[in-house]
Design a protein around this motif. Structure first.
Motif, PDB file in Angstrom:
ATOM      1  N   PRO A  65      16.468  56.613  35.068  1.00  0.00           N
ATOM      2  CA  PRO A  65      17.519  56.683  34.043  1.00  0.00           C
ATOM      3  C   PRO A  65      18.904  56.852  34.686  1.00  0.00           C
ATOM      4  O   PRO A  65      19.013  57.408  35.775  1.00  0.00           O
ATOM      5  CB  PRO A  65      17.157  57.909  33.210  1.00  0.00           C
ATOM      6  CG  PRO A  65      16.195  58.676  34.036  1.00  0.00           C
ATOM      7  CD  PRO A  65      15.561  57.742  34.999  1.00  0.00           C
ATOM      8  N   LYS A 125      22.672  58.257  35.393  1.00  0.00           N
ATOM      9  CA  LYS A 125      23.234  59.620  35.430  1.00  0.00           C
ATOM     10  C   LYS A 125      23.967  59.897  34.123  1.00  0.00           C
ATOM     11  O   LYS A 125      24.688  59.059  33.608  1.00  0.00           O
ATOM     12  CB  LYS A 125      24.218  59.764  36.595  1.00  0.00           C
ATOM     13  CG  LYS A 125      23.619  59.458  37.942  1.00  0.00           C
ATOM     14  CD  LYS A 125      22.829  60.631  38.437  1.00  0.00           C
ATOM     15  CE  LYS A 125      22.407  60.351  39.869  1.00  0.00           C
ATOM     16  NZ  LYS A 125      21.059  60.674  40.141  1.00  0.00           N
ATOM     17  N   LYS A 126      23.796  61.109  33.613  1.00  0.00           N
ATOM     18  CA  LYS A 126      24.466  61.497  32.376  1.00  0.00           C
ATOM     19  C   LYS A 126      25.792  62.182  32.723  1.00  0.00           C
ATOM     20  O   LYS A 126      25.838  63.015  33.609  1.00  0.00           O
ATOM     21  CB  LYS A 126      23.593  62.433  31.556  1.00  0.00           C
ATOM     22  CG  LYS A 126      22.370  61.754  31.022  1.00  0.00           C
ATOM     23  CD  LYS A 126      21.695  62.582  29.983  1.00  0.00           C
ATOM     24  CE  LYS A 126      20.517  61.804  29.431  1.00  0.00           C
ATOM     25  NZ  LYS A 126      20.006  62.357  28.233  1.00  0.00           N
ATOM     26  N   ASP A 127      26.811  61.810  31.986  1.00  0.00           N
ATOM     27  CA  ASP A 127      28.112  62.442  32.155  1.00  0.00           C
ATOM     28  C   ASP A 127      28.193  63.659  31.263  1.00  0.00           C
ATOM     29  O   ASP A 127      28.137  63.554  30.041  1.00  0.00           O
ATOM     30  CB  ASP A 127      29.246  61.478  31.798  1.00  0.00           C
ATOM     31  CG  ASP A 127      29.295  60.285  32.731  1.00  0.00           C
ATOM     32  OD1 ASP A 127      28.868  60.430  33.884  1.00  0.00           O
ATOM     33  OD2 ASP A 127      29.768  59.219  32.302  1.00  0.00           O
ATOM     34  N   ASP A 128      28.305  64.838  31.860  1.00  0.00           N
ATOM     35  CA  ASP A 128      28.461  66.061  31.087  1.00  0.00           C
ATOM     36  C   ASP A 128      29.951  66.330  30.915  1.00  0.00           C
ATOM     37  O   ASP A 128      30.658  66.635  31.860  1.00  0.00           O
ATOM     38  CB  ASP A 128      27.793  67.252  31.787  1.00  0.00           C
ATOM     39  CG  ASP A 128      26.285  67.107  31.828  1.00  0.00           C
ATOM     40  OD1 ASP A 128      25.744  66.445  30.923  1.00  0.00           O
ATOM     41  OD2 ASP A 128      25.666  67.643  32.765  1.00  0.00           O
ATOM     42  N   ASP A 129      30.405  66.193  29.680  1.00  0.00           N
ATOM     43  CA  ASP A 129      31.842  66.383  29.396  1.00  0.00           C
ATOM     44  C   ASP A 129      32.184  67.815  29.156  1.00  0.00           C
ATOM     45  O   ASP A 129      31.593  68.601  28.614  1.00  0.00           O
ATOM     46  CB  ASP A 129      32.271  65.544  28.207  1.00  0.00           C
ATOM     47  CG  ASP A 129      32.169  64.052  28.520  1.00  0.00           C
ATOM     48  OD1 ASP A 129      32.015  63.297  27.580  1.00  0.00           O
ATOM     49  OD2 ASP A 129      32.263  63.683  29.699  1.00  0.00           O
ATOM     50  N   SER A 152      20.682  55.690  23.482  1.00  0.00           N
ATOM     51  CA  SER A 152      21.471  54.962  24.481  1.00  0.00           C
ATOM     52  C   SER A 152      20.851  53.580  24.721  1.00  0.00           C
ATOM     53  O   SER A 152      19.710  53.312  24.342  1.00  0.00           O
ATOM     54  CB  SER A 152      21.524  55.732  25.797  1.00  0.00           C
ATOM     55  OG  SER A 152      20.265  55.712  26.429  1.00  0.00           O
ATOM     56  N   TYR A 181      19.938  52.336  27.558  1.00  0.00           N
ATOM     57  CA  TYR A 181      18.812  52.484  28.479  1.00  0.00           C
ATOM     58  C   TYR A 181      17.545  52.906  27.726  1.00  0.00           C
ATOM     59  O   TYR A 181      16.472  52.356  27.952  1.00  0.00           O
ATOM     60  CB  TYR A 181      19.140  53.509  29.568  1.00  0.00           C
ATOM     61  CG  TYR A 181      17.947  53.835  30.430  1.00  0.00           C
ATOM     62  CD1 TYR A 181      17.577  53.003  31.472  1.00  0.00           C
ATOM     63  CD2 TYR A 181      17.173  54.971  30.181  1.00  0.00           C
ATOM     64  CE1 TYR A 181      16.465  53.289  32.253  1.00  0.00           C
ATOM     65  CE2 TYR A 181      16.073  55.262  30.954  1.00  0.00           C
ATOM     66  CZ  TYR A 181      15.722  54.414  31.985  1.00  0.00           C
ATOM     67  OH  TYR A 181      14.613  54.703  32.747  1.00  0.00           O
ATOM     68  N   GLU A 182      17.670  53.901  26.843  1.00  0.00           N
ATOM     69  CA  GLU A 182      16.506  54.376  26.089  1.00  0.00           C
ATOM     70  C   GLU A 182      15.942  53.276  25.196  1.00  0.00           C
ATOM     71  O   GLU A 182      14.725  53.118  25.102  1.00  0.00           O
ATOM     72  CB  GLU A 182      16.880  55.588  25.245  1.00  0.00           C
ATOM     73  CG  GLU A 182      17.174  56.830  26.049  1.00  0.00           C
ATOM     74  CD  GLU A 182      17.739  57.950  25.199  1.00  0.00           C
ATOM     75  OE1 GLU A 182      17.453  59.119  25.528  1.00  0.00           O
ATOM     76  OE2 GLU A 182      18.457  57.661  24.216  1.00  0.00           O
ATOM     77  N   ASP A 226      22.049  58.018  18.028  1.00  0.00           N
ATOM     78  CA  ASP A 226      22.409  58.552  19.344  1.00  0.00           C
ATOM     79  C   ASP A 226      21.599  57.938  20.490  1.00  0.00           C
ATOM     80  O   ASP A 226      21.663  58.414  21.612  1.00  0.00           O
ATOM     81  CB  ASP A 226      22.221  60.066  19.361  1.00  0.00           C
ATOM     82  CG  ASP A 226      23.151  60.766  18.383  1.00  0.00           C
ATOM     83  OD1 ASP A 226      24.250  60.233  18.160  1.00  0.00           O
ATOM     84  OD2 ASP A 226      22.768  61.818  17.861  1.00  0.00           O
TER      85      ASP A 226
END
Length: 87
Positions: free
Chosen positions: A81, A83-87, A29, A31-32, A27
């Protein structure tokens, strides 16, 4: 692929993840992963005095200044970091 080979590969991978924290996981990403690579490189430079001296001479800076700047860059080595997409 045979089931024995798959089992062996999975157990070896799990062993690597348990032993070396920087190997990532499924899991992780992009970027990480990139941030881990940059932090590892910066910490290696700071941890090896001869390499740190080499960079300080090349930059024309004091060794302490180069060490401080590299330590500061470890906070966000690749910028903020995404932006995270919250689905």
């Amino acid at each position: 692929m045979s089931s024995e080979l798959r089992y062996t590969a999975n157990t070896q991978l799990e062993h690597l993840h348990a032993r070396y924290t920087g190997t990532g996981h499924a899991d992780l990403s992009k970027y990480e992963w990139l941030a881990h690579q940059h932090r590892d490189t910066l910490s290696s430079i700071v941890g090896h005095p001869t390499l740190l001296s080499y960079l300080a001479i090349a930059d024309g800076e004091a060794t302490g200044r180069v060490k401080f700047e590299m330590t500061e860059r470890m906070l966000q080595p690749c910028g903020p970091p995404p932006k995270k997409d919250d689905d």
